[in-house]
Motif scaffolding. Structure first.
Motif, mmCIF file in Angstrom:
data_model
loop_
_atom_site.group_PDB
_atom_site.id
_atom_site.type_symbol
_atom_site.label_atom_id
_atom_site.label_comp_id
_atom_site.label_asym_id
_atom_site.label_seq_id
_atom_site.Cartn_x
_atom_site.Cartn_y
_atom_site.Cartn_z
ATOM 1 N N TYR A 151 -12.641 8.087 -26.520
ATOM 2 C CA TYR A 151 -11.732 7.576 -26.624
ATOM 3 C C TYR A 151 -11.429 6.023 -27.252
ATOM 4 O O TYR A 151 -10.885 6.300 -28.518
ATOM 5 N N ALA B 120 -6.082 9.954 -28.672
ATOM 6 C CA ALA B 120 -7.498 8.783 -28.260
ATOM 7 C C ALA B 120 -6.302 8.531 -26.699
ATOM 8 O O ALA B 120 -6.542 7.756 -25.778
ATOM 9 N N GLY C 181 -5.247 9.521 -24.408
ATOM 10 C CA GLY C 181 -6.520 10.045 -22.913
ATOM 11 C C GLY C 181 -7.352 9.217 -22.541
ATOM 12 O O GLY C 181 -7.260 8.911 -21.098
ATOM 13 N N GLY D 224 -15.091 13.529 -25.497
ATOM 14 C CA GLY D 224 -14.115 12.470 -24.688
ATOM 15 C C GLY D 224 -12.941 13.904 -23.248
ATOM 16 O O GLY D 224 -12.845 13.317 -22.764
ATOM 17 N N ARG D 225 -13.261 14.731 -23.728
ATOM 18 C CA ARG D 225 -12.344 15.974 -23.182
ATOM 19 C C ARG D 225 -12.746 15.948 -22.395
ATOM 20 O O ARG D 225 -12.109 16.790 -21.473
ATOM 21 N N ILE E 230 -13.150 12.485 -29.545
ATOM 22 C CA ILE E 230 -11.811 13.049 -28.557
ATOM 23 C C ILE E 230 -11.713 13.746 -27.817
ATOM 24 O O ILE E 230 -12.167 13.766 -26.574
#
Length: 557
Positions: A519, A536, A539, A503-504, A500
Motif C-alpha cells: 500500500y 491504499a 488499506g 497488498g489485498r 494495491i
C-alpha cells in the motif's frame, strides 16, 4: 487553538435533568451525557484570547481539543511556497480578495538561493495531475511541525505516505521561510485568518451539535481522536479532507457560503467510521449486494471489492439524508440518485434509521439492530431491476483502473480492439472473456503492460490468485526496468493498482505487515490517481477483507 462554541443556555438544564433521565431512561444516558460533554468540548476555549492561544498542531501531536476550527501556520507557509514555485501560475479563483492576488504576485517575484531551490524541488516532485500535487503538499503541511524548522513530530512510520514522497521538503521549506521572511508575512495576514476562523465557529458548532445529538454519540473533549476544520484562504476553491490515523482534518476556504455539506460529510465519517469498523462482521451479511453495486459506472473503483468501506460510505450517505430534512419529492430523488450511483445500501439503511430515531441507544449500540433489519434477499430481488447511471465525464481511470484509449467506434488496429474488449469484459466482471482478449494481445505483444495488467485483473476475477500475483509482480518489475520498451512501462494507474491488489492478497492471507508495504508503494507512485491513493490509505489504516471472507477461505477476490 480556537474551540467551537455552542448554545450554552442548554447546559444547566441538561446538568439538572441527567439524573432523572438516567433513572427513567437508562439507554438515553449516552445521548444526554454526549450532549453535555459536547457542550464542554465546544465551550472549553470560549474565553481564550489570541494572546493565550496554545500552539496548534493536531496532526503533529501538540495539545488540541477533539473538535475545533483553527488556522495553521504550516499550511500558510506551504501555500506560499506553492505560489512561489509556480503552482497553477496565472490561475485566478472567482471572488479572490485583492490581498490574495497581491500575495501570490509577491511570492512569484521572489528571488534568492532558497526560492531557486524551492522551484527546482517543486519541478522534480510535481505530478501531471495538479490536484494530486496539491493534495500531496497539503498532507505534508498537516503533519509538519511548526516553523521555522517544520520538522516532523510524528514517528516516520506514522507519517502518511503522501508526506513521505516529499522527502527533504522540510529543509527546503525552512530555508524558503527564512529567506522570504514568512514569519512577518504571517503576522500581517493573521488577523484575516482569525476572522475566517471566527466566521466558521458558529456554523460548525451548530453542525457538530446537530450530528452528535441525532446519533446520540458522545464527543469527548479529551479523546485521542480529533476533527479539525482548518481555515486556509490560499487554498482557493479546493476542499481537502485528510485522515491520519484517528486525526481527521478538513482544509476549507472561508467564504460567505462555507462548504457545510462537505464539513458535515467529513464529520459524519469522524463519528461513524469507528462504529462501522466495530460491526463490520455483522454488516458482512449484506455483502452480496456489493455484487450488484460494483456494476454501477459511477461507484468509485476502490469500493468495488471493499465491502467494509462501501457499507461505511452508504451509512454516511443515509444519515446525511436524514439530517437534511428534505421534502418527500426531493428525498425520493436523492435516494434514487444515490442508488443509481451504486450506493445500493442507502435505501435500506435510510429506512432502518426510522427505527433508530424511535429507540433510545446511541448509534454505537443500535447499529447491529439496524443491520439485522436489512432484508438482503428482498434487496437482491429489487436490485435486479435497478438501472445504474452512466459514468460521468471524468479524468479518473476507467473501471477496474485499466487506462486504455477509449474508442467511439471499432478501430482498424486489432491490438486496440482486443484491449478495448478486454476492458469492457472487466467492467462486466467477466473474467473468462476478459482473459481471452488480453491473452490474444500477449501472443503478439508479450511485453505489453496494458494486457499484462488486464490479464492480472481478469485472473483475480476468475479466482486464480497465484496467476494474478505473478502478473501484478511482472507489471511492477517492468516499471523498475530502465531497458524496457515504451509499451512495456506501466502507467501510474496500473502500477499503483498492481501494488494495491498485491497488498489485498497479503491481507487475505493474514500478512498485513507485507500488505502495508505494498500500500505504501502504491502511494509512492508518481502520478497515481486519487482513487488508488484512497484505496491504499484505507488499506494501511484498516486492512482489507474480501466481502465473502467470513463465509469462505478460497482466496477469491
Amino acid at each position: 487553538m480556537t474551540e467551537l462554541t455552542g448554545p450554552c443556555k442548554f447546559k444547566s438544564r441538561l446538568d439538572n435533568q441527567l439524573r432523572f433521565i438516567f433513572v427513567k431512561y437508562p439507554f438515553a444516558l449516552s445521548a444526554c451525557l454526549g450532549a453535555a460533554l459536547l457542550l464542554g468540548v465546544l465551550t472549553h476555549g470560549y474565553a481564550q484570547t489570541p494572546s493565550t492561544k496554545a500552539p496548534t498542531s493536531p496532526l503533529a501531536g501538540e495539545a488540541r481539543r477533539s473538535v475545533s476550527v483553527d488556522s495553521r501556520q504550516q499550511l500558510f507557509a506551504v501555500m506560499c511556497a506553492l505560489d512561489a514555485a509556480g503552482y497553477q501560475a496565472g490561475a485566478r479563483t472567482a471572488g479572490e480578495a485583492p490581498g490574495r492576488v497581491q500575495l501570490r504576485k509577491r511570492m512569484v517575484a521572489l528571488q534568492g538561493p532558497a526560492a531557486t531551490a524551492l522551484r527546482k524541488y517543486y519541478a522534480e516532485h510535481a505530478l501531471a495531475d495538479s490536484g494530486a500535487t496539491f493534495s500531496r503538499f497539503v498532507s505534508f503541511a498537516l503533519v509538519a511541525g511548526p516553523p521555522p524548522d517544520f520538522k516532523f513530530e510524528l514517528r516516520r512510520d506514522d507519517l502518511p505516505p503522501e508526506a513521505l514522497t516529499l522527502d527533504g521538503f522540510n529543509v527546503v521549506l525552512a530555508n524558503f521561510y527564512s529567506e522570504a521572511k514568512l514569519d512577518e508575512v504571517w503576522k500581517f495576514y493573521q488577523p484575516d485568518y482569525d476572522r475566517g476562523v471566527e466566521s466558521l465557529r458558529a456554523p460548525v458548532s451548530d453542525l457538530v451539535f446537530a450530528v452528535s445529538n441525532y446519533l446520540r454519540e458522545i464527543v469527548r473533549s479529551n479523546s485521542p481522536r480529533s476533527f479539525v476544520v482548518y481555515v486556509e484562504p490560499l487554498a482557493g476553491d479546493k476542499t481537502i479532507f485528510k485522515t491520519v490515523g484517528d486525526q481527521y482534518a478538513l482544509v476549507v476556504r472561508p467564504s460567505a457560503d462555507p462548504p457545510m455539506d462537505d464539513i458535515r460529510h467529513a464529520f459524519l465519517h469522524y463519528i461513524l467510521d469507528p462504529i462501522a469498523i466495530r460491526y463490520r462482521v455483522q454488516a458482512s451479511k449484506a455483502s452480496p449486494l456489493l455484487e450488484y453495486a460494483a456494476h454501477a459506472p459511477q461507484l468509485p473503483v476502490d469500493l468495488h471489492d471493499d465491502f467494509s468501506a462501501f457499507f461505511d460510505e452508504c451509512l454516511v450517505h443515509a444519515v446525511e439524508l436524514r439530517l437534511r430534512h428534505l421534502s418527500p419529492a426531493d428525498l425520493a430523488s436523492a435516494i434514487d440518485q444515490a442508488e443509481a450511483s451504486g450506493y445500493v445500501l442507502v435505501r435500506p439503511i435510510y429506512a432502518g434509521l426510522s427505527g433508530f430515531e424511535k429507540s433510545e441507544p446511541a448509534m454505537g449500540y443500535y447499529l447491529p439492530d439496524l443491520i439485522k433489519g436489512i432484508d438482503v434477499e428482498a434487496e437482491q430481488r429489487r436490485l435486479r431491476g435497478v438501472k445504474f447511471a452512466d459514468a460521468a465525464p471524468t479524468s479518473e481511470p476507467p473501471p477496474e483502473n485499466i487506462r486504455l484509449a477509449a474508442k467511439a467506434a471499432p478501430s482498424s488496429n486489432p491490438l486496440d480492439d482486443d484491449l478495448a474488449e478486454g476492458q469492457r469484459q472487466i467492467s462486466a466482471r467477466n473474467g473468462v472473456a476478459a482473459a481471452a482478449s488480453f491473452e490474444r494481445v500477449l501472443v503478439s505483444h508479450p511485453d505489453d503492460e496494458r494486457a499484462t495488467y488486464g490479464l492480472a485483473v481478469a485472473s483475480a476475477l476468475q479466482g486464480k490468485p497465484d496467476q494474478a500475483r505473478e502478473l501484478f509482480t511482472k507489471v511492477i518489475a517492468a516499471a523498475q526496468n530502465p531497458l524496457a520498451g515504451a509499451g512495456a512501462h506501466p502507467d501510474p494507474s496500473n502500477l499503483s493498482w498492481s501494488h494495491i491488489y498485491l497488498g489485498r492478497m497479503y491481507d487475505v492471507e493474514g500478512k498485513h505487515d507485507l500488505a502495508v508495504l505494498e500500500y505504501r508503494a502504491a502511494l509512492a507512485v508518481s502520478g497515481a490517481p486519487d482513487s488508488a491513493r484512497t484505496a491504499a490509505q484505507h488499506g494501511i489504516e484498516t486492512g482489507y477483507q474480501t466481502p465473502s471472507r467470513d463465509k469462505q477461505s478460497d482466496g477469491k477476490s
